[in-house]
Design a protein around this motif. Structure first.
Motif, PDB file in Angstrom:
ATOM      1  N   ALA A   1       0.827  -1.086   0.006  1.00  0.00           N
ATOM      2  CA  ALA A   1      -0.087   0.079  -0.003  1.00  0.00           C
ATOM      3  C   ALA A   1       0.920   1.255   0.079  1.00  0.00           C
ATOM      4  CB  ALA A   1      -1.035   0.106   1.138  1.00  0.00           C
ATOM      5  N   VAL A   2       1.715   1.438   0.983  1.00  0.00           N
ATOM      6  CA  VAL A   2       2.499   2.582   1.070  1.00  0.00           C
ATOM      7  C   VAL A   2       3.913   2.222   1.283  1.00  0.00           C
ATOM      8  CG1 VAL A   2       0.569   4.035   2.032  1.00  0.00           C
ATOM      9  CG2 VAL A   2       2.175   2.868   3.722  1.00  0.00           C
TER      10      VAL A   2
ATOM     11  N   GLU B   1     -11.155   2.505   4.149  1.00  0.00           N
ATOM     12  CA  GLU B   1      -9.909   3.079   4.000  1.00  0.00           C
ATOM     13  C   GLU B   1      -9.084   1.886   3.320  1.00  0.00           C
ATOM     14  OE1 GLU B   1      -8.100   5.735   6.474  1.00  0.00           O
ATOM     15  OE2 GLU B   1      -6.172   5.095   6.352  1.00  0.00           O
ATOM     16  N   MET B   2      -8.553   2.169   2.095  1.00  0.00           N
ATOM     17  CA  MET B   2      -7.827   1.215   1.428  1.00  0.00           C
ATOM     18  C   MET B   2      -6.225   1.232   1.896  1.00  0.00           C
ATOM     19  SD  MET B   2     -10.064  -0.228  -0.670  1.00  0.00           S
ATOM     20  CE  MET B   2      -8.974  -1.155  -1.648  1.00  0.00           C
ATOM     21  N   GLY B   3      -5.798  -0.069   1.880  1.00  0.00           N
ATOM     22  CA  GLY B   3      -4.395   0.221   2.345  1.00  0.00           C
ATOM     23  C   GLY B   3      -3.997   0.441   3.841  1.00  0.00           C
ATOM     24  N   ILE B   4      -5.049   0.117   4.582  1.00  0.00           N
ATOM     25  CA  ILE B   4      -4.719   0.231   6.052  1.00  0.00           C
ATOM     26  C   ILE B   4      -3.723  -0.562   6.458  1.00  0.00           C
ATOM     27  CG2 ILE B   4      -6.444  -1.515   6.720  1.00  0.00           C
ATOM     28  CD1 ILE B   4      -6.266   1.814   8.522  1.00  0.00           C
ATOM     29  N   GLY B   5      -2.963   0.104   7.650  1.00  0.00           N
ATOM     30  CA  GLY B   5      -1.915  -0.816   8.331  1.00  0.00           C
ATOM     31  C   GLY B   5      -2.582  -1.499   9.317  1.00  0.00           C
TER      32      GLY B   5
ATOM     33  N   GLU C   1      -2.618   2.261  11.037  1.00  0.00           N
ATOM     34  CA  GLU C   1      -1.702   3.362  10.304  1.00  0.00           C
ATOM     35  C   GLU C   1      -2.288   3.619   8.905  1.00  0.00           C
ATOM     36  OE1 GLU C   1      -0.800   0.271  10.899  1.00  0.00           O
ATOM     37  OE2 GLU C   1       1.537  -0.060  10.733  1.00  0.00           O
ATOM     38  N   PRO C   2      -2.212   5.071   8.576  1.00  0.00           N
ATOM     39  CA  PRO C   2      -3.007   5.256   7.493  1.00  0.00           C
ATOM     40  C   PRO C   2      -2.619   4.510   6.243  1.00  0.00           C
ATOM     41  CG  PRO C   2      -2.123   7.308   8.497  1.00  0.00           C
ATOM     42  CD  PRO C   2      -1.627   6.030   9.350  1.00  0.00           C
TER      43      PRO C   2
ATOM     44  N   SER D   1      -7.632  -8.373   4.271  1.00  0.00           N
ATOM     45  CA  SER D   1      -6.524  -8.107   3.586  1.00  0.00           C
ATOM     46  C   SER D   1      -6.389  -9.257   2.401  1.00  0.00           C
ATOM     47  CB  SER D   1      -5.211  -7.985   4.230  1.00  0.00           C
ATOM     48  OG  SER D   1      -4.936  -9.143   4.854  1.00  0.00           O
ATOM     49  N   LEU D   2      -5.730  -8.966   1.391  1.00  0.00           N
ATOM     50  CA  LEU D   2      -5.374  -9.965   0.522  1.00  0.00           C
ATOM     51  C   LEU D   2      -4.012 -10.048   0.226  1.00  0.00           C
ATOM     52  CD1 LEU D   2      -6.659 -11.813  -1.747  1.00  0.00           C
ATOM     53  CD2 LEU D   2      -6.706  -9.940  -3.329  1.00  0.00           C
TER      54      LEU D   2
END
Lengths: 334, 334
Positions: free
Chosen positions: B138-139, B213-217, B221-222, B306-307
């Protein structure tokens, strides 16, 4: 309502297909039905075990289809009894010529629809028996139920009767064993939050910010009372003492337990309850021989937990510890 | 904050004891530590596998201690890195004279504390290697992390490296295999709700009634962006295509996947995602050889999923399918 779904109408159909995607070595879907059956059934001679009920309680019941437990599981729509034709399809899928035991949780709709399915099976010459599970000691009579409800303890019936069937016991013997499980089984749950039935779109009930409901049903049916949040210690003790009293458990008796999440409750909370349970059994001089901890009979995303106690004798202990291999419960022998 | 706990300060300590109550045939607690180790370790000669991290991600990591996976798991407080002395205790518990591989998720605190523990082990003459898991695509850089975060894909590292160690591979070989898992691994998650860290007492973040929220930790976390709720089909496709692109997966390649609940998401929703996943892989001409579906790396009671995709070769496929027996993951051979 926030759910990872496509449409309310297709949830169960899609979820059953998804179960087969995840567990192809265990499960196949009986074409045109809401039945999951073993992908590698025994050819002949084994008593079949069928369970089922409304969806939303996963892994119940499709997760228990496999070696040493169920032969087929019949799904209804979310929190809705499976229809007789679906149950009948499950019976046919499970039939290997030695008869089929139906494990039915005590809800009026389930009891009625499984009974009609038995008549259809009878007309086809398939012998069936029923074990009615009513382990929930919280309330007598409730929404959907006359008498006590069937909840998480049902999984002990699947496991123990399933082991007996796998070992070659005949239909009447498997039924006797299943009935003795029910006679020695007690459960009670609690809710910290409601769940949201997709077709309703809003929470089934509301609880205050510091409130919990004791004796909640697995469809959000009313329990005994709403009380202020308890500590894990108080909660475990409250459920435990009620179950011990219901089963009249005394010094030196052998038990198995299940600490079951209603859905959203994290594993660390179940583990904290399990620690208290172990201490409580020590104080009661009970021998806690087995703990099943995790998600066994859920209520969608409800937060809360249930506790189940099962009195063991040597037969039930041996069958409980026999090898099994299903998506949701595995006992591995080395 | 509604949780089944006694006190914030004792959650992890109590939960570790509760894990041993539920899984005595798998786990023992190393006295005076936050380490869970195998209750029946091999005597000598096996490379040890140790993982760990903050609590609140159960069954990670104590649930993966057992035959074919980890030798020891080190817990930190909820969402807090384990301290070096605890990691060192885990290394000692896992050491059977053949060295120890540390499986570390890429968070600054974890990396630092596992590194210090390695120095302590080195001074004691215990050889160690590290595999750093950074599967979250994600990030780049985030709260707690430089580079990509480590999330649910870590379980594939436990499984595959664990199988290699169980088969007798030496330390450098096990490390190479673990590194190739990481090199072929990509994950991404989403959140429908926040979780509440017990020590904070309130949700980590807020999401609107129709927002995800996509890509959440896994600690809240954002992620990448907040978007309106998607259908299961859209969500699965969105995650899937991102992962396929990251791994540059092409026609005919073999993959394994994990559809992981962040905690509160019901199993039927994961099953619906798994169904979409199977269809997507067919469209991409990928060979989906294995799906792990369930709770593998949670974030307390967060709703979401999550995938993870893992590119397989013959070695990884064989090791992934090798027998294992742990509380949270079992591969049974008949």
């Amino acid at each position: 309502m926030k759910k990872i779904i496509d449409a309310v109408e297709t949830i169960v159909d899609q979820a059953l297909d998804g179960m087969v995607v995840a567990y192809p070595e265990y499960l196949q879907r009986v074409e045109g039905t809401l039945v999951l059956a073993r992908s590698k059934p025994k050819e002949t001679g084994k008593v079949g075990l069928v369970s089922g009920g409304g969806s939303g309680h996963e892994p119940a019941h499709g997760g228990y289809v496999g070696y040493g437990m169920l032969d087929a599981a019949v799904a209804g729509e979310v929190f809705t009894s499976p229809t007789p034709d679906q149950v009948y399809a499950g019976i046919k899928a499970a039939d290997r010529g030695a008869g089929v035991l139906l494990v039915v949780k005590n809800y009026t709709g389930d009891v009625m629809n499984f009974d009609i399915a038995r008549e259809l099976a009878d007309a086809d010459g398939i012998a069936t028996e029923v074990v009615l599970v009513n382990d929930d000691v919280a309330v007598q009579d409730s929404l959907y139920t006359t008498g006590r409800r069937g909840i998480a303890g049902t999984v002990f019936v699947h496991k123990i009767a399933g082991a007996a069937a796998e070992e070659g016991a005949d239909l009447s013997s498997v039924k006797v064993i299943a009935d003795t499980v029910v006679a020695n089984l007690a459960s009670m749950g609690c809710a910290l939050t409601s769940c949201t039935v997709p077709a309703n779109g809003k929470p089934t009930f509301e609880l205050g910010a510091n409130e919990m409901e004791m004796g909640i049903g697995i469809h959000g049916e009313p329990g005994i009372e709403r009380v202020p949040m308890m500590s894990a210690s108080e909660l475990t003790a409250s459920l435990y003492h009620r179950l011990v009293a219901e089963l009249s458990l005394g010094d030196g008796e052998r038990i198995a337990a299940m600490v079951n999440s209603m859905g959203a409750t994290p594993a660390i909370e179940l583990a904290i309850m399990s620690g208290h349970l172990a201490n409580l059994t020590k104080s009661s001089k009970l021998s806690l021989e087995k703990v099943l901890m995790g998600e066994f009979m859920t209520s969608l995303e409800m937060a809360g937990a249930s506790l189940t106690l099962l009195r063991l004798d040597q037969q039930r202990s041996t069958l409980l510890n026999a090898a099994c291999d299903t998506p949701a419960l595995k006992v591995v022998k080395h």
